[in-house]
Design an enzyme around this catalytic site. Structure first.
Site, PDB file in Angstrom:
ATOM      1  N   GLU A  96       0.840  -1.211   0.000  1.00  0.00           N
ATOM      2  CA  GLU A  96       0.000   0.000   0.000  1.00  0.00           C
ATOM      3  C   GLU A  96       0.871   1.255   0.000  1.00  0.00           C
ATOM      4  OE1 GLU A  96      -2.501  -1.122   3.292  1.00  0.00           O
ATOM      5  OE2 GLU A  96      -3.399  -2.665   2.032  1.00  0.00           O
ATOM      6  N   GLU A 166       3.749 -10.926   0.534  1.00  0.00           N
ATOM      7  CA  GLU A 166       2.356 -10.504   0.456  1.00  0.00           C
ATOM      8  C   GLU A 166       1.970 -10.248  -1.003  1.00  0.00           C
ATOM      9  OE1 GLU A 166       1.012  -8.804   4.487  1.00  0.00           O
ATOM     10  OE2 GLU A 166       1.780  -7.170   3.287  1.00  0.00           O
ATOM     11  N   GLY A 172      -6.409  -7.963   1.192  1.00  0.00           N
ATOM     12  CA  GLY A 172      -7.732  -7.368   1.365  1.00  0.00           C
ATOM     13  C   GLY A 172      -8.763  -7.818   0.332  1.00  0.00           C
TER      14      GLY A 172
HETATM   15  P1  PGA Z   1      -5.215  -8.498   4.717  1.00  0.00           P
HETATM   16  O1  PGA Z   1      -3.940  -7.538   4.741  1.00  0.00           O
HETATM   17  O2  PGA Z   1      -4.980  -9.563   5.743  1.00  0.00           O
HETATM   18  O3  PGA Z   1      -6.381  -7.611   5.063  1.00  0.00           O
HETATM   19  O4  PGA Z   1      -5.309  -9.062   3.353  1.00  0.00           O
HETATM   20  C1  PGA Z   1      -2.653  -8.064   4.862  1.00  0.00           C
HETATM   21  C2  PGA Z   1      -1.607  -6.992   4.816  1.00  0.00           C
HETATM   22  O5  PGA Z   1      -1.771  -6.026   4.037  1.00  0.00           O
HETATM   23  O6  PGA Z   1      -0.611  -7.052   5.536  1.00  0.00           O
END
Ligand code: PGA
Length: 245
Positions: A96, A166, A172
């Site tokens: 992000e 990730e 998300g």
């Molecule tokens: P999430 O986020 O578990 O909501 O998918 C994981 C993260 O961004 O570390």
């Protein structure tokens, strides 16, 4: 033996009242667990979380840091401040931050260096996007993310350098990487850490729609040393299930 880490990234969620409820319900879950528990609240709630988590064997992390001790950097939070409020771990390179805030590799590199110089626990995030997975470039993407961020002479203790794999398409979205997909990438990351940087015992976490229902399947593989959890970490009831998986 690598100790399993279950880490919560609250992102820009959970207000003061939510944090108070969380810690009161979470109680001594971490003290009773064999796993290392890390919680990363938003900056304003770190002192509260540190106070509420006191003596609970919970490591409080920051979701980012600006790589300067202090100075004229409007809107930023630097290393001296983090140390002052009891932070011992920092998440760097979250997708992000890379995507929404356009964080470039050279800034990420400075942050990694800064975390190392300050002896903090680095939780370094890597991961490919869906198009990158679909065109098969995910290994190159990860390699580039790691090499561009790490100096050849990393001096962090192995337990203080944690990589979180990730996949961006899993964050998300409710779509989790299959254990097989995750294991393949974890093994790749482990090989780089070992061969290029001499790190054999660093932990590699999986992150991306981790839930109590899918954690067991992921953690049953020896290359997956824990999880970095967003959505399912916001409420104590669900995060407790993850810590006690
Ligand atoms: P999430 O986020 O578990 O909501 O998918 C994981 C993260 O961004 O570390």
């Amino acid at each position: 033996m690598r100790r399993t880490i279950i880490a919560a990234n609250w992102k820009m969620n959970n207000l003061m009242k939510d944090a108070i409820t969380f810690f009161s319900e979470f109680g001594d879950t971490a003290l009773k667990s064999e796993n290392e528990v890390i919680i990363a609240p938003a900056y304003p709630y770190i002192p509260l979380a540190s106070a509420l988590a006191k003596k609970q064997n919970i490591e409080i992390a920051a979701q980012d840091v600006y790589p300067k001790a202090e100075g004229a950097f409007t809107g930023m939070v630097g290393g001296k401040m983090l140390a002052d409020i009891g932070v011992s771990a920092v998440i760097i390179g979250h997708s992000e931050r890379r995507r929404i805030f356009g964080e470039p590799n050279d800034l990420i590199r400075e942050k990694v260096k800064f975390v190392q110089e300050n002896g903090l626990h680095l939780i370094f995030c890597v991961g490919e996007t869906l198009p990158e997975r679909e065109n098969g470039s995910m290994f190159d993407v990860l390699k580039e993310q790691i090499h561009s961020a790490f100096d050849d002479n990393l001096t962090l203790a192995p337990e203080k350098i944690t990589v979180a794999y990730e996949p961006v398409w899993a964050i998300g979205t409710g779509v989790t990487a299959t254990p097989e997909q995750a294991v393949e990438m974890h093994a790749f990351i482990r090989k780089i850490l070992k061969e290029r940087y001499g790190y054999e015992d660093s932990r590699i976490l999986y992150g991306g729609s981790v839930k109590p229902e899918n954690l067991q399947g992921l953690l049953s593989h020896e290359d997956i040393d824990g999880a970095l959890v967003g959505g399912a970490s916001l409420k104590a009831s669900s995060f407790m299930k993850l810590v006690n998986f």
